[in-house]
Each structure stands twice: as C-alpha cells, then as structure tokens.
Scaffold this motif. Structure first.
Motif, PDB file in Angstrom:
ATOM      1  N   ARG A  64       0.615  -1.246   0.345  1.00 14.98           N
ATOM      2  CA  ARG A  64      -0.219   0.050  -0.050  1.00 14.98           C
ATOM      3  C   ARG A  64       1.108   1.113   0.027  1.00 14.98           C
ATOM      4  NH1 ARG A  64      -4.990  -2.582  -0.806  1.00 14.98           N
ATOM      5  NH2 ARG A  64      -5.204  -4.312   0.867  1.00 14.98           N
ATOM      6  N   SER A  65       0.844   2.265  -0.733  1.00 17.27           N
ATOM      7  CA  SER A  65       0.845   3.832  -0.639  1.00 17.27           C
ATOM      8  C   SER A  65      -0.092   5.057  -0.868  1.00 17.27           C
ATOM      9  CB  SER A  65       2.544   3.379  -1.748  1.00 17.27           C
ATOM     10  OG  SER A  65       2.647   4.130  -2.882  1.00 17.27           O
ATOM     11  N   ILE A  66       0.121   5.406  -0.547  1.00 18.50           N
ATOM     12  CA  ILE A  66      -0.819   6.735  -0.552  1.00 18.50           C
ATOM     13  C   ILE A  66      -0.434   7.362  -1.982  1.00 18.50           C
ATOM     14  CG2 ILE A  66      -1.243   8.877   0.448  1.00 18.50           C
ATOM     15  CD1 ILE A  66      -0.994   8.127   3.313  1.00 18.50           C
ATOM     16  N   ASP A  67       0.519   7.546  -2.081  1.00 14.54           N
ATOM     17  CA  ASP A  67       0.961   8.268  -3.140  1.00 14.54           C
ATOM     18  C   ASP A  67       0.265   7.472  -4.669  1.00 14.54           C
ATOM     19  OD1 ASP A  67       2.739  10.266  -1.218  1.00 14.54           O
ATOM     20  OD2 ASP A  67       4.212   9.054  -2.054  1.00 14.54           O
ATOM     21  N   ASN A  68       0.418   6.119  -4.582  1.00 10.90           N
ATOM     22  CA  ASN A  68      -0.089   5.707  -5.569  1.00 10.90           C
ATOM     23  C   ASN A  68      -1.540   4.818  -5.470  1.00 10.90           C
ATOM     24  OD1 ASN A  68       2.010   5.952  -7.921  1.00 10.90           O
ATOM     25  ND2 ASN A  68       3.302   4.078  -6.718  1.00 10.90           N
ATOM     26  N   TYR A  69      -2.047   5.477  -4.273  1.00 14.24           N
ATOM     27  CA  TYR A  69      -3.688   5.285  -4.483  1.00 14.24           C
ATOM     28  C   TYR A  69      -4.162   4.849  -5.668  1.00 14.24           C
ATOM     29  CZ  TYR A  69      -8.475   4.638  -3.056  1.00 14.24           C
ATOM     30  OH  TYR A  69      -9.693   3.777  -2.976  1.00 14.24           O
ATOM     31  N   THR A  70      -4.531   5.911  -6.847  1.00 10.40           N
ATOM     32  CA  THR A  70      -5.229   5.417  -7.356  1.00 10.40           C
ATOM     33  C   THR A  70      -5.179   5.348  -8.617  1.00 10.40           C
ATOM     34  OG1 THR A  70      -6.376   7.491  -7.424  1.00 10.40           O
ATOM     35  CG2 THR A  70      -6.652   6.674  -9.149  1.00 10.40           C
ATOM     36  N   GLY A 109     -12.040   7.264 -15.190  1.00 14.00           N
ATOM     37  CA  GLY A 109     -12.972   8.358 -15.918  1.00 14.00           C
ATOM     38  C   GLY A 109     -11.885   9.431 -14.446  1.00 14.00           C
ATOM     39  N   LYS A 110     -11.522   9.019 -13.039  1.00 16.72           N
ATOM     40  CA  LYS A 110     -10.750   9.718 -12.363  1.00 16.72           C
ATOM     41  C   LYS A 110      -9.540  10.995 -13.210  1.00 16.72           C
ATOM     42  CE  LYS A 110     -12.325   7.730  -8.198  1.00 16.72           C
ATOM     43  NZ  LYS A 110     -12.123   7.166  -6.704  1.00 16.72           N
ATOM     44  N   ALA A 111      -9.812  10.135 -14.704  1.00 18.73           N
ATOM     45  CA  ALA A 111      -7.680  10.561 -15.092  1.00 18.73           C
ATOM     46  C   ALA A 111      -8.402  12.085 -15.483  1.00 18.73           C
ATOM     47  CB  ALA A 111      -7.765  10.054 -16.069  1.00 18.73           C
ATOM     48  N   LEU A 112     -10.079  12.146 -15.548  1.00 22.68           N
ATOM     49  CA  LEU A 112     -10.467  13.203 -16.198  1.00 22.68           C
ATOM     50  C   LEU A 112     -11.262  14.233 -15.594  1.00 22.68           C
ATOM     51  CD1 LEU A 112     -12.396  11.468 -19.430  1.00 22.68           C
ATOM     52  CD2 LEU A 112      -9.868  12.450 -19.433  1.00 22.68           C
ATOM     53  N   VAL A 113     -10.661  14.318 -14.226  1.00 20.03           N
ATOM     54  CA  VAL A 113     -11.373  15.071 -12.648  1.00 20.03           C
ATOM     55  C   VAL A 113      -9.893  15.667 -12.530  1.00 20.03           C
ATOM     56  CG1 VAL A 113     -11.926  14.807 -10.466  1.00 20.03           C
ATOM     57  CG2 VAL A 113     -12.905  12.871 -12.112  1.00 20.03           C
ATOM     58  N   PRO A 114     -10.868  17.270 -12.319  1.00 17.98           N
ATOM     59  CA  PRO A 114     -10.055  17.881 -11.703  1.00 17.98           C
ATOM     60  C   PRO A 114      -8.663  16.906 -10.673  1.00 17.98           C
ATOM     61  CG  PRO A 114     -11.574  18.798 -12.384  1.00 17.98           C
ATOM     62  CD  PRO A 114     -12.026  17.994 -12.293  1.00 17.98           C
ATOM     63  N   PRO A 115      -7.756  17.793 -10.826  1.00 19.82           N
ATOM     64  CA  PRO A 115      -6.687  17.010 -10.088  1.00 19.82           C
ATOM     65  C   PRO A 115      -6.740  17.047  -8.319  1.00 19.82           C
ATOM     66  CG  PRO A 115      -5.209  17.328 -12.322  1.00 19.82           C
ATOM     67  CD  PRO A 115      -6.861  17.886 -12.324  1.00 19.82           C
ATOM     68  N   GLU A 116      -6.769  18.383  -7.986  1.00 21.74           N
ATOM     69  CA  GLU A 116      -7.174  19.473  -6.705  1.00 21.74           C
ATOM     70  C   GLU A 116      -8.147  18.925  -6.556  1.00 21.74           C
ATOM     71  OE1 GLU A 116      -6.984  20.999 -10.041  1.00 21.74           O
ATOM     72  OE2 GLU A 116      -8.931  22.112  -9.852  1.00 21.74           O
ATOM     73  N   ILE A 117      -9.400  18.427  -7.135  1.00 16.19           N
ATOM     74  CA  ILE A 117     -10.665  17.963  -6.429  1.00 16.19           C
ATOM     75  C   ILE A 117      -9.932  16.194  -6.343  1.00 16.19           C
ATOM     76  CG2 ILE A 117     -12.873  17.077  -6.876  1.00 16.19           C
ATOM     77  CD1 ILE A 117     -13.255  18.784  -8.674  1.00 16.19           C
ATOM     78  N   LEU A 118      -9.437  15.795  -7.196  1.00 16.40           N
ATOM     79  CA  LEU A 118      -9.195  14.210  -7.008  1.00 16.40           C
ATOM     80  C   LEU A 118      -8.187  13.739  -5.999  1.00 16.40           C
ATOM     81  CD1 LEU A 118      -9.357  11.462  -8.776  1.00 16.40           C
ATOM     82  CD2 LEU A 118      -7.003  11.913  -9.855  1.00 16.40           C
ATOM     83  N   ASN A 119      -7.240  14.975  -5.463  1.00 14.41           N
ATOM     84  CA  ASN A 119      -6.479  14.651  -4.794  1.00 14.41           C
ATOM     85  C   ASN A 119      -6.738  15.423  -3.868  1.00 14.41           C
ATOM     86  OD1 ASN A 119      -4.687  12.501  -6.113  1.00 14.41           O
ATOM     87  ND2 ASN A 119      -4.012  14.844  -7.259  1.00 14.41           N
ATOM     88  N   LYS A 120      -7.471  16.127  -3.113  1.00 18.48           N
ATOM     89  CA  LYS A 120      -7.973  17.326  -2.205  1.00 18.48           C
ATOM     90  C   LYS A 120      -7.974  16.353  -0.673  1.00 18.48           C
ATOM     91  CE  LYS A 120     -11.008  20.217  -0.665  1.00 18.48           C
ATOM     92  NZ  LYS A 120     -12.443  21.105   0.056  1.00 18.48           N
ATOM     93  N   PRO A 121      -7.150  16.560   0.244  1.00 18.14           N
ATOM     94  CA  PRO A 121      -7.003  16.193   1.087  1.00 18.14           C
ATOM     95  C   PRO A 121      -8.515  16.336   2.280  1.00 18.14           C
ATOM     96  CG  PRO A 121      -5.939  18.211   1.729  1.00 18.14           C
ATOM     97  CD  PRO A 121      -5.762  17.827   0.704  1.00 18.14           C
ATOM     98  N   GLY A 122      -8.891  17.293   2.653  1.00 12.22           N
ATOM     99  CA  GLY A 122     -10.106  16.948   3.059  1.00 12.22           C
ATOM    100  C   GLY A 122     -11.429  16.522   2.444  1.00 12.22           C
ATOM    101  N   LYS A 123     -12.176  16.413   3.320  1.00  7.72           N
ATOM    102  CA  LYS A 123     -13.702  16.373   2.765  1.00  7.72           C
ATOM    103  C   LYS A 123     -14.037  17.411   1.996  1.00  7.72           C
ATOM    104  CE  LYS A 123     -17.829  15.181   5.524  1.00  7.72           C
ATOM    105  NZ  LYS A 123     -19.206  14.860   4.190  1.00  7.72           N
ATOM    106  N   LEU A 124     -14.861  16.465   0.434  1.00  7.85           N
ATOM    107  CA  LEU A 124     -15.056  17.684  -0.902  1.00  7.85           C
ATOM    108  C   LEU A 124     -16.398  17.500  -0.722  1.00  7.85           C
ATOM    109  CD1 LEU A 124     -14.662  14.844  -3.731  1.00  7.85           C
ATOM    110  CD2 LEU A 124     -13.272  16.486  -3.015  1.00  7.85           C
ATOM    111  N   THR A 125     -16.737  19.587  -0.778  1.00  5.08           N
ATOM    112  CA  THR A 125     -17.456  19.804  -0.658  1.00  5.08           C
ATOM    113  C   THR A 125     -19.004  19.265  -1.880  1.00  5.08           C
ATOM    114  OG1 THR A 125     -17.389  21.609  -2.673  1.00  5.08           O
ATOM    115  CG2 THR A 125     -16.630  22.312  -0.335  1.00  5.08           C
ATOM    116  N   PRO A 126     -20.521  19.766  -1.650  1.00  4.47           N
ATOM    117  CA  PRO A 126     -21.298  19.265  -2.296  1.00  4.47           C
ATOM    118  C   PRO A 126     -21.100  19.243  -3.428  1.00  4.47           C
ATOM    119  CG  PRO A 126     -22.549  20.030  -0.616  1.00  4.47           C
ATOM    120  CD  PRO A 126     -20.625  20.406   0.237  1.00  4.47           C
ATOM    121  N   PRO A 127     -20.582  20.655  -4.811  1.00  5.91           N
ATOM    122  CA  PRO A 127     -20.407  20.888  -5.650  1.00  5.91           C
ATOM    123  C   PRO A 127     -19.779  20.029  -6.252  1.00  5.91           C
ATOM    124  CG  PRO A 127     -20.689  22.957  -4.672  1.00  5.91           C
ATOM    125  CD  PRO A 127     -20.254  21.506  -3.761  1.00  5.91           C
ATOM    126  N   GLU A 128     -18.059  19.956  -5.273  1.00  2.23           N
ATOM    127  CA  GLU A 128     -16.491  18.908  -6.180  1.00  2.23           C
ATOM    128  C   GLU A 128     -16.812  17.267  -5.929  1.00  2.23           C
ATOM    129  OE1 GLU A 128     -13.387  21.402  -3.883  1.00  2.23           O
ATOM    130  OE2 GLU A 128     -14.210  20.166  -2.298  1.00  2.23           O
TER     131      GLU A 128
END
Ligand SMILES: [Fe+2]
Length: 355
Positions: free
Chosen positions: A131-137, A175-194
């Motif tokens: 397991r490694s966090i960096d390569n999670y996806t 499809g996560k490759a097409l999600v903006p990285p700042e949302i995909l890798n956000k360390p905290g909880k996502l907002t409803p729009p995110e």
C-alpha cells in the motif's frame, strides 16, 4: 493458507529468526517486511522504536523448500504487481493528456500479468502489504482487478469472462483521470459541488471507453455502474435490482473492500475485519448477496492463523472465523486465553499481521 506463526516478545527474539509478518508502525508504515531474517541490529532498532512483540515463522512449521518457494512466489508477485501499477499510471497520464484510453496496453496487462497475479496462492493477502498513499488511484485499480479476478475463480466463471471482468476492474475508475487533480487529490472532505464533479468519473470513464472502441457490454457497464447500488441509492443513474449488470456488482464489492483497507490522504486504512463488517451490513440491500457470500466465505481462509494486535494491547492469533457472521471471530491470546470477539465488544482487532 497463512503460514504457521508464533508471537514472540521482542526480548525473546534472536538473530536468525525469520519474521512471519510485516512489522507495521502505528501510522501504517512497514518498518520490516515479512520473511526478513532478523539481525541483532534489527532487534535493537525495533526495541528503540517501541515495539514489544513480533511474529516469527516457527522453525518446524514449514520446510525450508516450501518457505523458499513462498519467498520466490512473493518476489515474482511483487515485481509483476509493480509493473502493472506502472502501466496503469501511464494509462492515466495518457488519458489526462490526450483524452483517450491506450486500451491495447491495458488489455495486454489484463490478459498476461493480472491473470498470472490472480493465480498466485495468497494473492489477496499480499495486497495488504503493498500500500502507498502516493500511488493510491493506480494501486486501487490494480487491486480491484486482482480481487475481481480471484472472485471470478471462486465463482467458477470461465477464463474469457474472467479476463473481461478483470479488464473492467482495471478500468473502473479511469474516468478519474478526467477529474481535476485538485478535486481528485484534495486531502479534506469534498464540498457538495466538488462531490458532484467527482461522481461524474463513472460516466466520464464509460464515455472514454466507448470512444476507445471498447465494445464489450460487461466492461462498459462495469465502468459506468460500479457505484450503482441494488436499492437504487447509488449513482450516476440511480438504477437498482436487475438493471445493475453482474460486472458492476462484482466490481462494486472489490472496490469497497479495497478502498476501506487502503490508506487515504484523509484517514489510515481500516482492518479487513472492518471492511468485512461493512460488506455484511450491505449485502442484503445494496450489494449482490450471492457474490458477497462467496467472497466472504472464501476470505475467512486468509485470516485464520493470522497474528493480530487487540485493542487492549494483547497479541493473539485468529483461530476461528465464521464466514457468514462477520463478528464470530475467536482469538487466542499470547497468554493462552481464547476470546470470542462477538461476546467481548470492548475488545476489537486493532492491527493484523498477514504473513
Ligand atoms: Fe469509482
């Protein structure tokens, strides 16, 4: 399936003993790997780091030939696994840059490497120490593909269908490759729009797969529907029951199990027992009960014989696990007491050491 192991207090450890399980820090970092031959220096370091007990392979439990074969299998498994993660990582980079899936490469890795990985005895257990966090996806994609492949074997599905479902497992989150990285890798909880943007990955992946001329319906539906739930509570379409394809049902179970047992930027990994509990709780409304039953009843064979650290600080070994009642686990502690975890709700498994 697990090796015969014995728990030792660190003060009893001697150079030359072979570690039967990874030594993992409280933060989930592997300090020493299973099968390491202990030296004086290592024992002293473990003591400095505050470890009080370790798991050792018993001398008479395995012949040297069997132990060597298992070590060699593990080395091959790790190398093939790393190679697969690298290919999936490159595929994600390719789709992010060129908006297209390099599907021939992924097809090749499905048919050759992942098929070999699922044939390795103990494959699902090995995933817990890779397991490694960096390569999670990327690791998550490979792990889901391996879990789907092993599940197909347990479900007696044919080789051709297994390959298609593994392919769906590898591509399920593409499809996560097409999600903006700042949302995909956000360390905290996502907002409803995110969260709304993140949830689009299922449809984006499905559309990218269609564009790449992937025509197999199992693969397409596995990608599109892997977040759908049988009670209609999932996304993106909110379909339920028989509308959800078999490929999506099997990918969903593998996805939940792997995501829960992985470290994430916002939380440490949970034990497999917590993941098993979630699957039990969801199997009669959200997930496919027949697939869950086969998965959970086979999974228990991985963990009987496994060394564990209990929440009261004691070390022990799982000596019984009921495949159809998640909390019916019996642990024998190092001091000889047998604890039925379902009767002692104050005591839970904190850390497990899979050999
Ligand atoms: Fe997903």
């Amino acid at each position: 399936m697990a090796a015969k192991l014995r728990l030792y207090l660190l003060e009893e450890a001697k150079p030359g003993m072979v570690l039967g399980a990874d030594v993992v820090s409280a933060r989930g970092k592997i300090m020493l790997s299973a099968n390491t031959i202990l030296t004086d220096g290592m024992i002293q370091r473990l003591s400095c780091w505050g470890f009080t007990g370790i798991v050792i392979i018993e001398d008479d439990a395995e012949s040297p030939a069997l132990r060597n074969k298992k070590r060699a299998d593990r080395v091959v498994f790790n190398a093939q696994y790393d190679q697969t993660v690298t290919i999936v990582k490159k595929a994600f980079e390719h789709i992010r840059m060129f908006k297209e899936i390099p599907f021939e490469q992924i097809r090749e890795v499905t048919d050759d490497t992942v098929m070999a990985l699922i044939g390795t005895p103990g494959a699902l257990g090995y995933l817990h120490s890779l397991r490694s966090i960096d390569n999670y996806t990327f690791q998550h994609s490979v792990n889901v593909a391996i879990i789907v492949g092993v599940l197909c074997k347990w479900l007696d599905r044919g080789e051709e269908e297994t390959k298609e479902l593994i392919f769906a497992g590898l591509l399920h989150d593409i499809g996560k490759a097409l999600v903006p990285p700042e949302i995909l890798n956000k360390p905290g909880k996502l907002t409803p729009p995110e969260m709304g943007i993140m949830k689009r990955h299922a449809t984006l992946g499905y559309e990218a797969a269609r564009k790449a001329a992937i025509l197999n319906r199992d693969v397409l539906k596995g990608i599109w529907q892997h977040h759908e739930r049988l009670d209609g509570s999932g996304y993106p379409q909110g379909i339920g029951g028989e509308e959800v394809a078999f490929s999506a049902k099997i990918v969903a179970i593998a996805d939940i199990y792997d995501a829960m047992t992985s470290d994430r930027v916002y939380r440490n990994r949970l034990t497999p027992f917590a993941a098993i509990k979630t699957l039990f709780e969801s199997m009669f409304d959200k997930l496919d009960a027949a697939i869950c039953t086969v998965f959970l009843s086979n999974l228990k064979d991985y963990f009987v014989g496994t060394a564990v650290n209990l929440t009261d600080g004691r070390l022990g070994e799982i000596i019984y696990m009921d495949g159809l009642a998640w909390d019916r686990i019996t642990v024998k502690t190092a001091d000889g007491e047998c604890i039925e975890l379902h009767e002692n709700h104050d005591i839970q498994i904190d850390v497990f050491f899979y050999a």
